[in-house]
Design a protein around this motif. Structure first.
Motif, mmCIF file in Angstrom:
data_model
loop_
_atom_site.group_PDB
_atom_site.id
_atom_site.type_symbol
_atom_site.label_atom_id
_atom_site.label_comp_id
_atom_site.label_asym_id
_atom_site.label_seq_id
_atom_site.Cartn_x
_atom_site.Cartn_y
_atom_site.Cartn_z
ATOM 1 N N THR A 17 0.869 -1.173 0.000
ATOM 2 C CA THR A 17 0.000 0.000 0.000
ATOM 3 C C THR A 17 0.909 1.227 0.000
ATOM 4 O OG1 THR A 17 -0.086 0.119 2.409
ATOM 5 C CG2 THR A 17 -1.813 -1.165 1.331
ATOM 6 N N VAL A 18 0.403 2.300 -0.568
ATOM 7 C CA VAL A 18 1.176 3.546 -0.604
ATOM 8 C C VAL A 18 0.281 4.679 -0.121
ATOM 9 C CG1 VAL A 18 2.558 5.107 -2.026
ATOM 10 C CG2 VAL A 18 2.394 2.693 -2.659
ATOM 11 N N ASP A 19 0.748 5.409 0.878
ATOM 12 C CA ASP A 19 0.017 6.578 1.369
ATOM 13 C C ASP A 19 0.961 7.759 1.401
ATOM 14 O OD1 ASP A 19 -2.673 5.543 2.248
ATOM 15 O OD2 ASP A 19 -1.314 4.160 3.283
ATOM 16 N N THR A 20 0.540 8.827 0.744
ATOM 17 C CA THR A 20 1.393 10.019 0.720
ATOM 18 C C THR A 20 0.711 11.148 1.469
ATOM 19 O OG1 THR A 20 2.322 9.356 -1.399
ATOM 20 C CG2 THR A 20 2.608 11.650 -0.772
ATOM 21 N N GLU A 21 1.436 11.688 2.434
ATOM 22 C CA GLU A 21 0.898 12.778 3.243
ATOM 23 C C GLU A 21 2.051 13.673 3.660
ATOM 24 O OE1 GLU A 21 -1.873 11.201 6.237
ATOM 25 O OE2 GLU A 21 -1.575 13.123 7.260
ATOM 26 N N ASP A 22 1.829 14.959 3.619
ATOM 27 C CA ASP A 22 2.862 15.911 4.040
ATOM 28 C C ASP A 22 4.221 15.604 3.431
ATOM 29 O OD1 ASP A 22 0.949 17.194 5.534
ATOM 30 O OD2 ASP A 22 1.439 16.107 7.370
ATOM 31 N N TYR A 23 4.240 15.319 2.165
ATOM 32 C CA TYR A 23 5.488 15.108 1.406
ATOM 33 C C TYR A 23 6.253 13.850 1.785
ATOM 34 C CZ TYR A 23 4.617 19.785 -0.320
ATOM 35 O OH TYR A 23 4.040 20.871 -0.919
ATOM 36 N N VAL A 24 5.603 12.934 2.513
ATOM 37 C CA VAL A 24 6.249 11.657 2.828
ATOM 38 C C VAL A 24 5.401 10.526 2.245
ATOM 39 C CG1 VAL A 24 6.995 10.080 4.654
ATOM 40 C CG2 VAL A 24 7.271 12.563 4.964
ATOM 41 N N ALA A 25 6.046 9.668 1.449
ATOM 42 C CA ALA A 25 5.343 8.489 0.917
ATOM 43 C C ALA A 25 5.646 7.303 1.830
ATOM 44 C CB ALA A 25 5.811 8.196 -0.504
ATOM 45 N N LEU A 26 4.590 6.720 2.354
ATOM 46 C CA LEU A 26 4.745 5.542 3.209
ATOM 47 C C LEU A 26 4.354 4.313 2.390
ATOM 48 C CD1 LEU A 26 5.155 4.055 5.905
ATOM 49 C CD2 LEU A 26 2.772 4.609 6.468
ATOM 50 N N ILE A 27 5.343 3.459 2.140
ATOM 51 C CA ILE A 27 5.088 2.217 1.391
ATOM 52 C C ILE A 27 5.094 1.072 2.392
ATOM 53 C CG2 ILE A 27 5.921 0.667 -0.421
ATOM 54 C CD1 ILE A 27 7.372 3.051 -1.684
ATOM 55 N N ARG A 28 3.960 0.363 2.425
ATOM 56 C CA ARG A 28 3.854 -0.755 3.369
ATOM 57 C C ARG A 28 3.786 -2.067 2.597
ATOM 58 N NH1 ARG A 28 2.515 -1.107 8.737
ATOM 59 N NH2 ARG A 28 1.921 1.086 8.929
ATOM 60 N N LEU A 29 4.700 -2.986 2.896
ATOM 61 C CA LEU A 29 4.644 -4.317 2.295
ATOM 62 C C LEU A 29 3.453 -5.027 2.917
ATOM 63 C CD1 LEU A 29 8.454 -5.245 2.446
ATOM 64 C CD2 LEU A 29 7.245 -3.772 0.826
ATOM 65 N N ASN A 30 2.634 -5.648 2.073
ATOM 66 C CA ASN A 30 1.346 -6.126 2.582
ATOM 67 C C ASN A 30 1.004 -7.515 2.046
ATOM 68 O OD1 ASN A 30 -1.108 -5.996 3.916
ATOM 69 N ND2 ASN A 30 -2.134 -4.969 2.217
ATOM 70 N N ARG A 31 1.818 -8.480 2.470
ATOM 71 C CA ARG A 31 1.541 -9.898 2.140
ATOM 72 C C ARG A 31 1.557 -10.653 3.459
ATOM 73 N NH1 ARG A 31 5.175 -13.662 -1.362
ATOM 74 N NH2 ARG A 31 3.359 -15.006 -1.548
ATOM 75 N N PRO A 32 0.586 -10.388 4.329
ATOM 76 C CA PRO A 32 0.669 -10.909 5.696
ATOM 77 C C PRO A 32 0.736 -12.436 5.764
ATOM 78 C CG PRO A 32 -1.490 -9.902 5.282
ATOM 79 C CD PRO A 32 -0.627 -9.559 4.115
#
Ligand code: HXC
Length: 258
Positions: A7-22
């Motif tokens: 998943t990718v969430d971008t907020e306040d100029y920071v992109a947070l990429i979360r690996l998501n294969r639990p």
């Protein structure tokens, strides 16, 4: 590109990429690696992103390359497709800073992915290891190279030859991670670090990343010369004037990446 394994969430100029294969502890299969590299490249090219954070779950950053996907491959398969070379090259080309926020297992390709980032912030639950030897193979995405440069020959040999895991505390002592924080605070700390970087001039940020990385590729004399040339070049920027004026005027600088 629609992502299924991250998943990718971008907020306040920071992109947070979360690996998501639990279900597979974020094991790195070719789809996940391709999605990750694509997301990194999109973030690198986006004006809305100034720093990138990669993370996994509480249990695993990534438990390695996907063993099920690899198990049936032959030498000819992996040689022909040049397994993992593409991912390594694509991650290495990212010019914006990338922070790895690691909780739980960072093993094999997971440890190597974390090391390919610019620095690692670890939860106190993090466990690092290169256990490929237990599978009758060896590291293939920097585990014998980056780890050796980060923690020295003796510990790298120990990790790669025994396949044992390192705790977060040992990893910090050895210089593999920049800081260890309580697991509950991991994302807060990682996002705060990313936020702090996002406030700086991107010109300085990208020049520093390039220059520090250069130290792993060249001699000290060449590296110092490279650093000095880049340092000199920064005096052609408006941000240098702004940063130094702001200091003298006792105010916060307003960087414009110019
Ligand atoms: C595929 C994996 C996986 C992996 C875990 N899983 N690691 N699948 N590839 N690397 C899957 C398991 O098969 C299982 O799925 C599910 O994730 C949960 O894992 P468990 O083993 O049941 O969990 P646990 O008992 O808590 O043990 C956690 C673990 C163990 C210690 C991390 O899963 C483990 O040893 N994993 C392999 C670690 C490893 O050898 N990594 C290096 C891979 S080689 P099911 O469907 O069975 O429930 C490598 C080469 C790098 O990375 C080359 C460059 C990239």
């Amino acid at each position: 590109m629609a992502f299924e394994m991250i998943t990718v969430d971008t907020e306040d100029y920071v992109a947070l990429i979360r690996l998501n294969r639990p279900d597979a502890l974020n094991a790195l299969n070719s789809q996940l690696l391709d999605e990750l590299c694509t997301a990194l490249e999109e973030a690198d090219g986006s004006e809305k992103v100034r720093c990138i954070v990669i993370t996994g779950s509480e249990k695993a950053f990534a438990a390695g390359a996907d063993i099920k996907e690899m198990s049936e491959k032959s030498f000819v398969d992996v040689f022909t497709e040049n397994m993992f070379a593409g991912a390594n090259d694509r991650i290495t080309r990212i010019r914006k800073p990338v922070i790895a926020a690691v909780a739980g297992y960072a093993l094999g390709g997971g440890c190597e992915l974390a090391m390919a980032c610019d620095f690692i912030i670890a939860a106190d639950t993090a466990k690092f290891g290169q256990p490929e030897i237990n599978l009758g193979v060896m590291a293939g995405l920097g585990g014998t190279q980056r780890l050796t440069r980060f923690v020295g020959k003796s510990k790298s040999m120990d990790m790669n030859l025994t396949g044992r895991f390192m705790t977060a505390e040992e990893a910090e002592r050895a210089g593999l991670v920049s800081r260890v924080v309580p697991a509950k605070k991991l994302m807060e700390e990682a996002m705060a670090a990313a936020q702090k970087i996002a406030e700086k001039s991107m010109l300085s940020v990208m020049a520093i990343k390039e220059s520090v990385n250069r130290s792993y590729e060249t001699t000290l004399a060449e590296g110092i010369l490279f650093e000095r040339r880049v340092f000199h070049s920064m005096f052609a920027t408006e941000d240098q004037k702004e940063g130094m004026s702001a200091f003298m005027e006792k105010r916060q600088p307003q960087f414009r990446d110019k």
